[in-house]
Design an enzyme around this catalytic site. Sequence first.
Site, PDB file in Angstrom:
ATOM      1  N   THR A  32      13.133 -16.355  91.967  1.00  0.00           N
ATOM      2  CA  THR A  32      11.989 -15.921  92.776  1.00  0.00           C
ATOM      3  C   THR A  32      11.941 -14.395  92.834  1.00  0.00           C
ATOM      4  OG1 THR A  32      12.509 -17.873  94.103  1.00  0.00           O
ATOM      5  CG2 THR A  32      10.736 -16.469  94.904  1.00  0.00           C
ATOM      6  N   ASP A  82      13.832 -10.827  98.879  1.00  0.00           N
ATOM      7  CA  ASP A  82      14.789 -11.670  98.151  1.00  0.00           C
ATOM      8  C   ASP A  82      14.492 -13.140  98.423  1.00  0.00           C
ATOM      9  OD1 ASP A  82      16.944 -12.486  96.629  1.00  0.00           O
ATOM     10  OD2 ASP A  82      18.474 -11.659  97.963  1.00  0.00           O
ATOM     11  N   GLY A  83      14.998 -13.992  97.563  1.00  0.00           N
ATOM     12  CA  GLY A  83      14.856 -15.437  97.721  1.00  0.00           C
ATOM     13  C   GLY A  83      15.936 -16.015  98.622  1.00  0.00           C
ATOM     14  N   ASP A  85      18.424 -19.965  99.129  1.00  0.00           N
ATOM     15  CA  ASP A  85      18.715 -21.339  98.713  1.00  0.00           C
ATOM     16  C   ASP A  85      18.303 -22.329  99.794  1.00  0.00           C
ATOM     17  OD1 ASP A  85      20.002 -20.712  96.151  1.00  0.00           O
ATOM     18  OD2 ASP A  85      21.418 -19.656  97.432  1.00  0.00           O
ATOM     19  N   GLY A  96      23.169 -16.973  97.771  1.00  0.00           N
ATOM     20  CA  GLY A  96      24.346 -16.822  96.913  1.00  0.00           C
ATOM     21  C   GLY A  96      24.447 -17.853  95.813  1.00  0.00           C
ATOM     22  N   GLY A  97      23.379 -18.679  95.676  1.00  0.00           N
ATOM     23  CA  GLY A  97      23.377 -19.631  94.566  1.00  0.00           C
ATOM     24  C   GLY A  97      23.562 -18.914  93.226  1.00  0.00           C
ATOM     25  N   GLU A 104      23.667  -8.650  98.113  1.00  0.00           N
ATOM     26  CA  GLU A 104      22.432  -9.017  98.822  1.00  0.00           C
ATOM     27  C   GLU A 104      22.584  -8.740 100.314  1.00  0.00           C
ATOM     28  OE1 GLU A 104      20.903 -12.585  95.849  1.00  0.00           O
ATOM     29  OE2 GLU A 104      22.117 -13.104  97.564  1.00  0.00           O
ATOM     30  N   LYS A 122      12.690 -25.006 100.134  1.00  0.00           N
ATOM     31  CA  LYS A 122      13.876 -24.329 100.688  1.00  0.00           C
ATOM     32  C   LYS A 122      13.922 -24.381 102.221  1.00  0.00           C
ATOM     33  CE  LYS A 122      15.043 -22.839  96.527  1.00  0.00           C
ATOM     34  NZ  LYS A 122      15.124 -21.463  96.081  1.00  0.00           N
TER      35      LYS A 122
HETATM   36  C1  5RP Z   1      21.189 -15.295  94.507  1.00  0.00           C
HETATM   37  C2  5RP Z   1      20.443 -15.807  95.663  1.00  0.00           C
HETATM   38  C3  5RP Z   1      19.066 -16.301  95.415  1.00  0.00           C
HETATM   39  O1  5RP Z   1      18.191 -15.648  96.263  1.00  0.00           O
HETATM   40  C4  5RP Z   1      19.016 -17.768  95.694  1.00  0.00           C
HETATM   41  O2  5RP Z   1      20.005 -18.409  94.903  1.00  0.00           O
HETATM   42  C5  5RP Z   1      17.643 -18.356  95.384  1.00  0.00           C
HETATM   43  O3  5RP Z   1      17.425 -18.312  94.012  1.00  0.00           O
HETATM   44  P1  5RP Z   1      16.083 -18.803  93.368  1.00  0.00           P
HETATM   45  O4  5RP Z   1      15.040 -17.806  93.743  1.00  0.00           O
HETATM   46  O5  5RP Z   1      16.385 -18.798  91.887  1.00  0.00           O
HETATM   47  O6  5RP Z   1      15.773 -20.191  93.876  1.00  0.00           O
HETATM   48  O7  5RP Z   1      20.892 -15.835  96.783  1.00  0.00           O
HETATM   49  O8  5RP Z   1      22.516 -14.971  94.849  1.00  0.00           O
END
Ligand code: 5RP
Length: 220
Positions: A32, A82-83, A85, A96-97, A104, A122
Site C-alpha cells: 500500500t 504507511d499501511g 496489517d 511489520g508484516g 516504521e 485490515k
Molecule cells: C511493513 C508493514 C506494512 O505496512 C504492512 O505489512 C502492510 O503491508 P501491505 O500494505 O503490503 O498490506 O508494516 O513492515
Amino acid sequence: MPSADDMKKAAAEAALEYINSGDIVGVGTGSTANYFIDLLGRIKGRIDGAVASSEASAKLLRGHGIEVMELNNVGDLPLYVDGADEATQHGYLIKGGGGALTREKIVAQASEKFVCIADDSKLVDVLGDFPLPVEVIPMARSLVARYLVDLGGQPEYRVGFVTDNGNIILDVRNMRIVDPKDLETRLNQMPGVVTNGLFAHRGADVMLFGGASGVEKIEV
Ligand code: 5RP
C-alpha cells in the site's frame, strides 16, 4: 467489486490531501505504501523530500527522483503515511508484516500526523489474528521466544529474513490483544526485543480504508 489492490490504491490516493507544499514526508513500507510512493512520484515538485522507513522504500523513492533524507538531519516531520496489517477503529495497529516495524515506529514517532492507508479487510475489532511481528537481537532469539510462550503466544522464527537493522523477526500467533498499549509496553521491556509490531502508544491519527464503495476515513 474493486480488487484489494484497487482499494489500496484508492486509500493511497486519498492520503495525498494531507501533504502540504514543501513538506518532507515520512513514507512507510509495503504494497500500500508502494502505491503511495508511486503517487508521490507524480507530485514530487510539491514536496522537499522524504524520510523512508526501509531500504526498499528508499530505493523506490529514489527511483522516482525523490530525495531521501536522514531523519537525524531533518528533525520532526509533518506527516507519516504507511499501511498496516491490522487496525482497530481506535487507531491501534499491528504492523511489520514486511519486517520494517522498527524504522516504521521511529518515523511514526517523529511525525506530527500518522495517516494509515489500507484496504478495509485490515479493519478488525480485536488485534491478533495477524501474527504479531517482534524484532529481536539474534542472540536473544530463544530467550525472547520463551518469554512470548509464557505470555500465551506461539512464536515462529521468520526463516531467512534479516531486518534492515541486522536482526531477526519472531511472528507471534495466538495473541488476542485486548489491551494493545499494555502488551506493547510489556514486550518492549524484555531484553533482546528491539521493537514489537504493536502501534498503540503511537497509533494512527487518521485511517483511510479503501472499500467497495470508496474510501472511509476514520479520525482518531
Ligand atoms: C511493513 C508493514 C506494512 O505496512 C504492512 O505489512 C502492510 O503491508 P501491505 O500494505 O503490503 O498490506 O508494516 O513492515
